[in-house]
Design a protein around this motif. Structure first.
Motif, PDB file in Angstrom:
ATOM      1  N   ASP A   1      76.795  80.671  59.330  1.00  0.00           N
ATOM      2  CA  ASP A   1      77.593  79.544  59.905  1.00  0.00           C
ATOM      3  C   ASP A   1      77.949  79.986  61.326  1.00  0.00           C
ATOM      4  OD1 ASP A   1      77.284  77.890  57.786  1.00  0.00           O
ATOM      5  OD2 ASP A   1      79.266  78.535  57.131  1.00  0.00           O
TER       6      ASP A   1
ATOM      7  N   SER B   1      80.663  81.167  57.143  1.00  0.00           N
ATOM      8  CA  SER B   1      79.984  82.364  56.792  1.00  0.00           C
ATOM      9  C   SER B   1      79.401  82.967  57.813  1.00  0.00           C
ATOM     10  CB  SER B   1      78.622  81.859  55.596  1.00  0.00           C
ATOM     11  OG  SER B   1      77.844  81.242  56.305  1.00  0.00           O
TER      12      SER B   1
ATOM     13  N   SER C   1      71.253  81.326  61.002  1.00  0.00           N
ATOM     14  CA  SER C   1      71.447  81.559  59.722  1.00  0.00           C
ATOM     15  C   SER C   1      70.125  82.108  59.138  1.00  0.00           C
ATOM     16  CB  SER C   1      71.962  80.349  58.926  1.00  0.00           C
ATOM     17  OG  SER C   1      71.127  79.257  58.823  1.00  0.00           O
TER      18      SER C   1
ATOM     19  N   ARG D   1      86.363  79.167  56.862  1.00  0.00           N
ATOM     20  CA  ARG D   1      85.191  78.422  56.231  1.00  0.00           C
ATOM     21  C   ARG D   1      84.019  78.611  56.383  1.00  0.00           C
ATOM     22  NH1 ARG D   1      82.856  74.832  59.586  1.00  0.00           N
ATOM     23  NH2 ARG D   1      83.927  74.276  61.655  1.00  0.00           N
TER      24      ARG D   1
ATOM     25  N   ARG E   1      83.558  89.651  60.519  1.00  0.00           N
ATOM     26  CA  ARG E   1      84.093  88.218  60.185  1.00  0.00           C
ATOM     27  C   ARG E   1      85.341  88.369  59.618  1.00  0.00           C
ATOM     28  NH1 ARG E   1      81.943  85.088  56.305  1.00  0.00           N
ATOM     29  NH2 ARG E   1      82.235  87.485  55.019  1.00  0.00           N
ATOM     30  N   ASP E   2      85.384  89.005  58.531  1.00  0.00           N
ATOM     31  CA  ASP E   2      86.578  89.262  57.566  1.00  0.00           C
ATOM     32  C   ASP E   2      87.684  89.874  58.473  1.00  0.00           C
ATOM     33  OD1 ASP E   2      84.871  88.601  55.514  1.00  0.00           O
ATOM     34  OD2 ASP E   2      84.930  90.396  54.732  1.00  0.00           O
TER      35      ASP E   2
ATOM     36  N   GLU F   1      79.691  91.156  58.235  1.00  0.00           N
ATOM     37  CA  GLU F   1      80.708  90.393  57.309  1.00  0.00           C
ATOM     38  C   GLU F   1      82.165  91.353  57.487  1.00  0.00           C
ATOM     39  OE1 GLU F   1      78.893  90.888  53.634  1.00  0.00           O
ATOM     40  OE2 GLU F   1      77.841  89.198  53.572  1.00  0.00           O
TER      41      GLU F   1
END
Length: 210
Positions: free
Chosen positions: A108, A105, A49, A103, A67-68, A64
């Protein structure tokens, strides 16, 4: 090929052993190298991180997006991604369960990737940053793996006066490679990626990539 969320950029910022870094002639070169060193230290300490703030805005946005897309059900979110991003998202689905993805990020996931050994035990120790060339607000360093030049350089961008690591070219290169291999195999890109993933052990309970 080892599936990992960070696999597309960790080699750019990995710790080095047995490689003498060349002299940094200018303050800018030293600043670029300092960013590399900060990421190297974080990776060596398995603090994934801590690497995220060292990346460019576009790099974080790409991670992101991966991840999304992995979080959302079905194939439609994956199809909107470029092949390298799709590979990463499908890999996340395979190795992390839906509740974990909801959950976690990006930071994470970076921590999990390092602790789970997605990069392999020796990847961090086999790479180094060679000579750096600065041009305006962009810089590029020769990435060495096992004391040999890698296929892609380590790119940096100066944002707000601070040098940050740019991984967008790594995703572009990865997408080009996947497109070429898929074409040679006669399969569409998603089918080819799924075939690659099927060669790796999936975490129990994770969604199988399709």
């Amino acid at each position: 090929m080892r599936v990992a969320f960070l696999a597309f950029f960790v080699i750019l910022i990995a710790a080095s052993t047995g490689f003498a870094a060349p002299p940094r002639e200018t303050p800018e070169e030293r600043d670029v190298a300092a960013t590399f060193d900060a990421a190297r230290t974080a990776l060596a300490e398995r603090r994934g991180s801590a690497v995220i703030p060292l990346l460019t805005r576009n790099s974080v946005k790409t991670l992101e997006s991966v991840r999304d897309a992995a979080r959302q059900p079905g194939d439609a979110p994956l199809q909107r991604l470029e092949p390298a991003e799709r590979f990463a998202a499908m890999g996340l689905r395979r190795h992390l369960g839906p509740s974990e993805l909801r959950r976690m990020s990006v930071g994470d996931i970076a921590n999990h990737a390092l602790k789970a050994g997605w990069l392999g035990p020796n990847v961090v120790a086999r790479s180094a940053l060679g000579p750096v060339r600065v041009r305006g607000d962009r810089a590029s360093g020769l990435l060495m793996v096992d004391n040999r030049p890698a296929l892609v350089p380590a790119d940096f961008v100066r944002e707000g006066g601070v040098w940050r690591i740019d991984i967008t070219s790594v995703f572009t290169f990865g997408s080009q490679m996947l497109k070429g291999f898929a074409a040679m195999s006669g399969k569409d890109e998603s089918a080819y990626i799924a075939e690659l993933l099927d060669k790796l052990p999936a975490k129990a309970g994770a969604v199988k990539a399709r």
